[in-house]
Write a protein that holds these residues in place. Structure first.
Motif: not given
Length: 414
Positions: A42-45, A200-201, A205-210, A360-364
């Protein structure tokens, strides 16, 4: 290590995020925690960096602004008329110009075939960095030129220290249009199972941060550096200061055609009016910013970068004349990801799906609610002693993660 308050932009992103929160951990500072179960894959953010630095050996294969791989190499990219540096697109080049690159180019005397007044001061600094195989000073340089740019323009918004990938998705704080898929992954979907699909599971929603290098960088943790400061850092700052000063002098000459004496003090600006008064105000701000970019500022930036930078991975396309295959395109510092603590058995994987610095930070693995989120700061294949030595030297702590404790116990029983 020390840290400052959490920036409001990060707090806003966390408030909108349905799956993670920030918590303080004894002896480890701040960290991210899952507030809901996260499925494997899952893509966490997703996060775009505050500042990046290009790998020197890939200058003709990777965009100077955003580290995106140039598919066709130099022939398919755009060479900046200001510096001849290569960019992936006009959008990225213009974003970089507005953020830091136009100011930076003023310190590159003759680099683009014309003397821009800097006398090559930036080249001297970059040559010293190359000789010492240093990358963090180059990232500090971008931040410095971004600060000068902000002083001249009066803008303190996004600094543009990491360009703008041509194919990047729009940047909402929360992307609800993709049904939970990773907006940076063209193959993302919301299957609800994660399972490596990048979703995103369950349609979350997937949070996109900058983050922003001007407004948020100071909130990152930093290493405590003893005084007197390391001599190589002081020497590098003197070269960077010369480049920053050269750029500022050229910018001032453009603002005040009459030369530096046209605004001998900040008090003159208070008496001026109209366009001339505005120019003098900007000159005053520029001079104040140059003075603020002293060795203490430089040491603080480097001590922050040393404990927060990620290596950016990429895959270079096949080519007859250049390197190809997996490579490191450069380095990047992130805002939200800076809160991820270390484990030698991490539950979060960092993926650069777009072949740029957007991560992309995903659950391993499957992650339960209440678990802290970890990445690895090193090669997990190293033995226990080597891992601990690396972390003690580079980050100032002895790793007590589950894996290290178990391996230590096993070694004690042999």
């Amino acid at each position: 290590m020390s840290s400052s308050s959490v920036p409001q932009q990060l707090l806003d992103a966390l408030a909108a995020h349905p799956n993670i929160s920030v918590t303080k951990f004894p002896g480890a500072g701040r960290g991210l925690v899952a507030t809901a179960p996260l499925a494997y894959g899952e893509t966490v953010f997703v996060e775009r960096p505050m500042v990046v630095c290009q790998a020197e050996d890939l200058a003709e294969q990777v965009c100077y602004g955003c580290l995106a791989v140039l598919p066709g190499g130099p022939t398919s990219s755009l060479a900046s008329p200001l510096s001849l540096r290569l960019f992936c697109s006009e959008r990225c080049m213009h974003a970089s110009d507005a953020g830091f690159h136009a100011m930076e180019s003023l310190a590159m005397g003759g680099a683009s075939g014309r003397d821009s007044g800097g006398g090559g001061a930036l080249q001297a600094f970059e040559a010293a960095c190359a000789a010492a195989s240093e990358r963090f000073p180059l990232m500090a340089s971008r931040i410095g030129f971004a600060r000068l740019t902000a002083a001249v323009t009066g803008r303190r918004g996004t600094a543009g220290c990491s360009g703008a990938p041509a194919d990047a998705a729009p940047l909402p704080s929360v992307d609800r249009t993709a049904g939970g898929g990773d907006p940076e992954d063209p193959g993302a979907h919301a299957s609800g199972s994660g399972g490596g699909g990048g979703g995103g599971g369950g349609g979350r929603p997937v949070v996109v941060v900058a983050g922003d290098a001007l407004n948020d960088f100071g909130a990152l943790c930093y290493a405590n550096v003893a005084t007197p400061h390391p001599a190589p850092w002081v020497e590098a700052h003197s070269l960077l200061a010369a480049a920053l000063g050269a750029a500022a002098a050229e910018a001032e000459a453009q603002l005040l055609p009459g030369g530096p004496d046209a605004a001998s003090s900040a008090s003159v600006a208070a008496e001026a009016s109209g366009a001339e008064g505005e120019r003098m105000v900007r000159v005053g701000a520029l001079r104040a910013e140059v003075a603020a970019l002293d060795v203490e500022w430089y040491v603080r930036v480097l001590s922050t970068l040393h404990v927060n930078v990620f290596r950016v991975g990429c895959v270079l396309p096949p080519s007859r004349d250049t390197q190809f295959g997996p490579a490191t395109s450069g380095s990047a510092a992130f805002m939200l990801a800076s809160l991820l603590n270390h484990s030698c058995e991490p539950n979060i994987e960092v993926v650069f799906r777009r072949n740029s610095s957007v991560a992309s930070f995903t659950a391993a693995r499957d992650i339960g609610a209440g678990e802290q989120l970890f990445v690895s700061y090193l090669d997990e294949g190293l033995p226990l002693a080597a891992r601990r030595s690396h972390l003690e030297f580079g980050y100032g702590f002895t790793c007590k993660c589950v894996r290290c404790v178990e391996e230590e116990a096993d070694a004690a029983t042999r």
